[in-house]
Enzyme design. Structure first.
Site, PDB file in Angstrom:
ATOM      1  N   LYS A 213       0.833  -1.196   0.000  1.00  0.00           N
ATOM      2  CA  LYS A 213       0.000   0.000   0.000  1.00  0.00           C
ATOM      3  C   LYS A 213       0.872   1.252   0.000  1.00  0.00           C
ATOM      4  CE  LYS A 213      -3.580   2.021   2.959  1.00  0.00           C
ATOM      5  NZ  LYS A 213      -4.508   1.749   4.065  1.00  0.00           N
ATOM      6  N   GLU A 219      10.521  -4.639   4.627  1.00  0.00           N
ATOM      7  CA  GLU A 219      10.637  -6.030   4.175  1.00  0.00           C
ATOM      8  C   GLU A 219      10.316  -6.135   2.684  1.00  0.00           C
ATOM      9  OE1 GLU A 219       8.991  -4.904   6.749  1.00  0.00           O
ATOM     10  OE2 GLU A 219       9.050  -6.274   8.472  1.00  0.00           O
ATOM     11  N   GLY A 281      -4.934  -2.443   5.433  1.00  0.00           N
ATOM     12  CA  GLY A 281      -4.153  -3.576   4.917  1.00  0.00           C
ATOM     13  C   GLY A 281      -4.832  -4.912   5.175  1.00  0.00           C
ATOM     14  N   ARG A 282      -5.277  -5.121   6.410  1.00  0.00           N
ATOM     15  CA  ARG A 282      -5.854  -6.429   6.756  1.00  0.00           C
ATOM     16  C   ARG A 282      -7.263  -6.604   6.200  1.00  0.00           C
ATOM     17  NH1 ARG A 282      -4.897  -3.123  10.876  1.00  0.00           N
ATOM     18  NH2 ARG A 282      -6.549  -2.446  12.285  1.00  0.00           N
ATOM     19  N   GLU A 367      -4.861  -7.465  15.189  1.00  0.00           N
ATOM     20  CA  GLU A 367      -4.405  -6.123  14.840  1.00  0.00           C
ATOM     21  C   GLU A 367      -5.585  -5.145  14.952  1.00  0.00           C
ATOM     22  OE1 GLU A 367      -2.588  -5.483  10.915  1.00  0.00           O
ATOM     23  OE2 GLU A 367      -0.845  -4.649  11.916  1.00  0.00           O
ATOM     24  N   HIS A 398      -4.638 -34.256  16.994  1.00  0.00           N
ATOM     25  CA  HIS A 398      -3.526 -35.095  17.429  1.00  0.00           C
ATOM     26  C   HIS A 398      -2.453 -34.281  18.128  1.00  0.00           C
ATOM     27  CE1 HIS A 398      -5.069 -38.664  15.295  1.00  0.00           C
ATOM     28  NE2 HIS A 398      -5.678 -37.709  14.594  1.00  0.00           N
ATOM     29  N   LYS A 518       9.302  -0.850  14.336  1.00  0.00           N
ATOM     30  CA  LYS A 518       9.837  -0.543  12.994  1.00  0.00           C
ATOM     31  C   LYS A 518      10.857   0.586  13.092  1.00  0.00           C
ATOM     32  CE  LYS A 518       5.482  -1.340  10.494  1.00  0.00           C
ATOM     33  NZ  LYS A 518       4.483  -0.669   9.669  1.00  0.00           N
TER      34      LYS A 518
HETATM   35  C1  G6Q Z   1      -2.617  -4.088   8.102  1.00  0.00           C
HETATM   36  C2  G6Q Z   1      -1.373  -3.420   8.445  1.00  0.00           C
HETATM   37  C3  G6Q Z   1      -0.122  -4.099   7.941  1.00  0.00           C
HETATM   38  C4  G6Q Z   1       0.243  -3.768   6.498  1.00  0.00           C
HETATM   39  C5  G6Q Z   1       1.695  -4.193   6.253  1.00  0.00           C
HETATM   40  C6  G6Q Z   1       2.130  -3.969   4.833  1.00  0.00           C
HETATM   41  O1  G6Q Z   1      -3.721  -3.698   8.392  1.00  0.00           O
HETATM   42  O2  G6Q Z   1      -1.448  -2.093   8.102  1.00  0.00           O
HETATM   43  O3  G6Q Z   1      -0.147  -5.489   8.080  1.00  0.00           O
HETATM   44  O4  G6Q Z   1      -0.623  -4.407   5.623  1.00  0.00           O
HETATM   45  O5  G6Q Z   1       2.537  -3.514   7.134  1.00  0.00           O
HETATM   46  O6  G6Q Z   1       2.022  -2.624   4.493  1.00  0.00           O
HETATM   47  P1  G6Q Z   1       2.193  -2.144   3.013  1.00  0.00           P
HETATM   48  O7  G6Q Z   1       1.100  -2.748   2.213  1.00  0.00           O
HETATM   49  O8  G6Q Z   1       2.135  -0.658   3.051  1.00  0.00           O
HETATM   50  O9  G6Q Z   1       3.529  -2.656   2.546  1.00  0.00           O
END
Ligand code: G6Q
Length: 557
Positions: A213, A219, A281-282, A367, A398, A518
């Site tokens: 996003k 990462e 994001g989620r 989250e 199990h 971070k």
């Molecule tokens: C979700 C969070 C988080 C996000 C990641 C990746 O609700 O905001 O999990 O999706 O940190 O972020 P980017 O899509 O910006 O790389």
């Protein structure tokens, strides 16, 4: 519409809370065995069907009066207004001053949802059309890599919300995917993830989707740079007259809200699929973040998935709370969290295809609702956020089910099962499903010492075999896991999370708690990389760990 004064209020101030406190005391003097003996009609009374998902919640520690007090709690908390505010695009994510409009991602073409004077559903469908056209060129082989080979491998690079949804959906819908294409997902900055995902792939046949996003995530950008290098080191041959950007434009596309950063990386914005700041994001697996899903199952089936999401959205938006499946599931979660002090809920899908569903839910639920202040910034006065976890059945039986059956911690369970499987084989499915029913039965009704002794068990072993029972579970049943069904299932949990957060009066759509780590990591990276001994100014433990790491890093094996 202004914020309902009830929204964000402490639930302790609500009349239903007091009722539920005494309900809880009364529940201590009965059991599920007793409740079923008194009322064999419980399965009819405590079951509900929505959008093809049938939920039997009769084996929960509830009565008619408890359910009506829970519904009253939802009403008193202003849930109705809060739902309306979300669907109207109001800025209910107050700490980030954003609308929360994942529901717009699956609104049908032609519908209207205005945000800041713009009909966002038009924009959503423009992106879906763009994604569909692109997905078709990959699936048909029309899109060629720089050497003229068709694309056979799709690697999604993303993390968190830009990874968990796509991986989960790919695994869930594998039976509907194009088996001529290979899909891989790289999320971790651990080099092992990238190296292992690409080691048997041909760069000439590989497409990377850089899904971020913000397009700044450490990462993802580190993995994206490695992808760039991996591609160019094989495919960029200056003799061919092709530039590096020629190669990147055939082998990398981006999913992002940040066009400037995408361009800076070298990806043509024509190959960028956008979304908006009102998609968390989620909550983004059905946005352009789902591009890998669309390539795997095709635009038509992706649209079926969106229909599933939308049908559950409409059910959540319109059904009275007592007949509203996401509301009921959210209320049950609140009931256990706040009145039984339960810390976790296990989600146990009896479907190997849903093997990543619990991991997906971990982010969605924790989250969203792992918060310590209410909307107005005041400290919460009740517990919030349950820990959701799980594994597919029957595997979990199990291993950890022992604790659920006989341990000292109460763990409510959601079982998920289907009438049919897309990949039938002999009698596997009946065997699989018999286990859901058996586990729910054993959890609820257990086995008494008298019953065990009557089987001739030695007296000293009897206590070990006692199954206490009275352990709650909900069984969700649907016909078959399809793209449509996955949409309904994910939206069900999204809205259950919304219901819980709304009652707790928290902001379920921010995630400030993940930021500090971070920032600290950015300061530590140069201290690990520096050839010279850096001057460390952290706490003594962190300083010592950094020094130990530097010594290990430089030690010869
Ligand atoms: C979700 C969070 C988080 C996000 C990641 C990746 O609700 O905001 O999990 O999706 O940190 O972020 P980017 O899509 O910006 O790389």
């Amino acid at each position: 519409m202004s914020l309902d004064p009830a929204v964000g209020r402490s639930p302790l101030t609500m009349a239903a809370w007091n009722e539920l406190t005494s309900d809880r005391e009364q529940m201590s003097s009965t059991t599920l065995r007793q409740l079923f003996a008194d009322d064999p009609q419980r399965p009819e009374e405590f079951s509900i069907e929505a959008c093809g998902i049938f939920a039997d919640y009769s084996k929960n520690l509830v009565t008619t009066s408890i359910m009506s007090h829970l519904v009253q709690l939802a009403t008193e908390s202003g849930l109705r207004t809060h739902i309306d505010q979300m669907f109207l695009g109001e800025r209910i994510n107050t700490s980030e001053d954003r609308s929360v409009l994942h529901v717009a991602l699956r609104a049908p073409a032609g519908s209207t949802l205005m945000v800041d004077g713009v009909n966002v559903t038009d924009e959503v469908h423009e992106v879906l059309t763009h994604m569909g056209a692109f997905a078709r060129t990959i699936r048909s082989g029309e899109w060629k890599g720089i050497t003229g080979e068709r694309i056979r491998n799709v690697v999604n690079i993303g993390i968190g919300g830009s990874d968990l949804g796509p991986v989960m959906a790919y695994e869930a819908l594998r039976a509907y995917s194009d088996r001529d294409l290979t899909f891989r997902f790289v999320s971790n900055v651990d080099s092992a993830d990238f190296v292992e995902a690409t080691r048997d792939l041909e760069p000439a046949e590989t497409l990377f989707i850089i899904a971020s996003k913000t397009f700044t995530t450490l990462e993802t950008m580190t993995n994206a740079r490695s992808a760039r290098h991996w591609l160019l080191s094989t495919l960029h041959t200056p003799a061919s007259g092709q530039t590096e950007s020629d190669v990147i434009s055939r082998h990398c596309v981006a999913v992002s809200t940040n066009a400037a950063k995408v361009t800076e990386f070298g990806i043509d914005t024509q190959n960028m699929f956008g979304f908006w700041d009102w998609v968390g994001g989620r909550y983004s697996m059905d946005s352009a973040i789902g591009l890998s899903t669309m390539i795997a199952i095709g635009p038509k089936q992706f649209n079926d998935m969106l229909r599933g999401f939308h049908d559950m959205d409409e059910h959540f938006r319109t059904a009275p709370f007592a007949e509203n499946l996401p509301v009921i599931m959210g209320l049950l979660a609140v009931w256990y969290r706040n009145f039984f002090h339960t810390q976790t809920i296990a989600v146990l899908p009896y479907s190997q295809y849903l093997k990543r569903f619990p991991a997906y839910l971990q982010q969605l639920t924790m989250e969203s609702n792992g918060k310590h202040v209410r909307l107005d910034g005041s400290t919460v006065e009740t517990d919030t956020g349950l820990i959701y976890w799980g594994e597919p059945g029957t595997n979990g039986q199990h291993s950890f089910y022992q604790l659920i059956h006989q341990g000292t911690t109460l763990i409510p369970v959601d079982f998920i099962g289907f009438g049919r499987t897309p990949t039938p084989l002999g009698n596997h499915h009946d065997i699989l499903m018999s286990n859901i029913f058996a586990q729910a039965q054993a959890l609820a009704f257990g086995k008494t010492a008298a019953e065990i002794a009557a089987e001739g068990t030695a007296a000293d072993v009897v206590p070990h075999k006692v199954m206490p029972g009275n352990r709650p579970s909900t069984v969700l049943l649907a016909e078959m896991l399809t793209p449509y069904r996955l949409g309904t299932l994910v939206a069900l949990y999204e809205h259950s999370v919304f219901t819980q957060g709304s009652i707790w009066g928290i902001d379920s759509f921010d995630q400030w708690g993940v930021e500090l780590g971070k920032v600290l990591a950015q300061a530590i990276i140069p201290e690990l990389e520096s050839p010279e001994q850096p001057r460390l100014t952290h706490d003594p433990s962190t300083n010592a760990l950094i020094n130990r790491y530097r010594a290990l890093k430089n030690a010869a094996e």
